[in-house]
Design a protein around this motif. Structure first.
Motif, PDB file in Angstrom:
ATOM      1  N   ALA A  25      33.845  90.120  39.741  1.00  0.00           N
ATOM      2  CA  ALA A  25      33.229  89.075  40.567  1.00  0.00           C
ATOM      3  C   ALA A  25      34.177  87.906  40.752  1.00  0.00           C
ATOM      4  CB  ALA A  25      31.921  88.606  39.934  1.00  0.00           C
ATOM      5  N   ALA A  29      36.229  86.886  44.377  1.00  0.00           N
ATOM      6  CA  ALA A  29      35.778  85.636  44.991  1.00  0.00           C
ATOM      7  C   ALA A  29      36.882  85.081  45.880  1.00  0.00           C
ATOM      8  CB  ALA A  29      35.427  84.622  43.909  1.00  0.00           C
ATOM      9  N   SER A  98      24.733  84.800  44.189  1.00  0.00           N
ATOM     10  CA  SER A  98      25.046  84.991  45.596  1.00  0.00           C
ATOM     11  C   SER A  98      26.550  84.998  45.836  1.00  0.00           C
ATOM     12  CB  SER A  98      24.387  83.888  46.430  1.00  0.00           C
ATOM     13  OG  SER A  98      24.836  83.923  47.764  1.00  0.00           O
ATOM     14  N   ARG A  99      27.227  83.898  45.444  1.00  0.00           N
ATOM     15  CA  ARG A  99      28.660  83.823  45.722  1.00  0.00           C
ATOM     16  C   ARG A  99      29.289  82.654  44.989  1.00  0.00           C
ATOM     17  NH1 ARG A  99      30.115  80.423  50.745  1.00  0.00           N
ATOM     18  NH2 ARG A  99      28.418  78.940  50.841  1.00  0.00           N
ATOM     19  N   SER A 101      32.207  79.645  45.778  1.00  0.00           N
ATOM     20  CA  SER A 101      32.829  79.007  46.937  1.00  0.00           C
ATOM     21  C   SER A 101      33.627  77.793  46.477  1.00  0.00           C
ATOM     22  CB  SER A 101      31.759  78.572  47.952  1.00  0.00           C
ATOM     23  OG  SER A 101      30.898  77.604  47.369  1.00  0.00           O
TER      24      SER A 101
END
Length: 198
Positions: A25, A29, A98-99, A101
């Motif tokens: 993950a 990213a 979710s993500r 950033s």
């Protein structure tokens, strides 16, 4: 006065921590600062994220719908440095990662939080997304002990538009919601319906 940050749901925090502990993950990213961070990574400063929904009646207050939680990802020893944000979203099965950033909203959020701490009253901080304007603001709710999931805007709340802000709206200027509402309402209103052809 200090801001009173609402506690994040435990499953939201767990989903972020699980993503941080997953090399896949982190490596996938699109956040170079996160991939290159040295030292332990921690998730701090949770903020509930709401989507702005225009008032249903002219002159009414907008609504806010909770859609997620955003955490600042800190790296290194002391002093720690914010390297990314980690976001969770609500699903039918609960809170899920979710993500990650990064970008200008990270530093802008930290600056807006510092601005909020200089105010004479205590507020509850939220993030408010206004999709129709591509705008993100720090929403300082005047009820510091409100349930973050059901909190709704009031005229006494304060909005701090984050940078970059849309044209005509100054970033990092503190606005009472009642002052900024006319502009937001006009800009987010649906276009008028055209009459039928003659």
């Amino acid at each position: 006065m200090p801001l009173l940050v609402p506690p994040a749901p435990a499953p939201a925090l767990r989903s972020i921590l699980a993503a941080l502990s997953s090399p896949t993950a982190v490596q996938e990213a699109r956040t170079p600062a996160l991939r290159n961070a040295e030292g332990p990574l921690t998730a701090e400063h949770p903020l509930p994220v709401h989507v702005f929904e225009p008032a249903e009646v002219p002159g009414g207050l907008p609504r806010a719908r909770l859609t997620g939680w955003r955490f600042h990802i800190l790296a290194g020893g002391w002093p720690q440095q914010t390297v990314a944000a980690g976001e969770t979203v609500a699903t039918a099965d609960g809170w899920v990662f979710s993500r990650f950033s990064e970008g200008p909203f990270l530093a802008s959020t930290e600056r807006a939080l510092r601005q909020g701490e200089t105010l004479p009253a205590t507020y509850q901080p939220h993030l408010l997304s206004v999709p129709g304007l591509y705008m993100l603001a720090l929403w300082l709710h005047c009820d510091p002990r409100a349930d973050a999931a059901t909190a709704q805007p009031t005229p006494a709340d304060v909005l701090v538009p984050l940078a970059p802000a849309p044209p005509g709206i100054a970033s990092h200027r503190l606005h009472r919601l009642s002052e900024l509402m006319p502009l937001l309402s006009v800009r987010t209103a649906p276009p008028p319906l055209l009459g039928s052809p003659a």
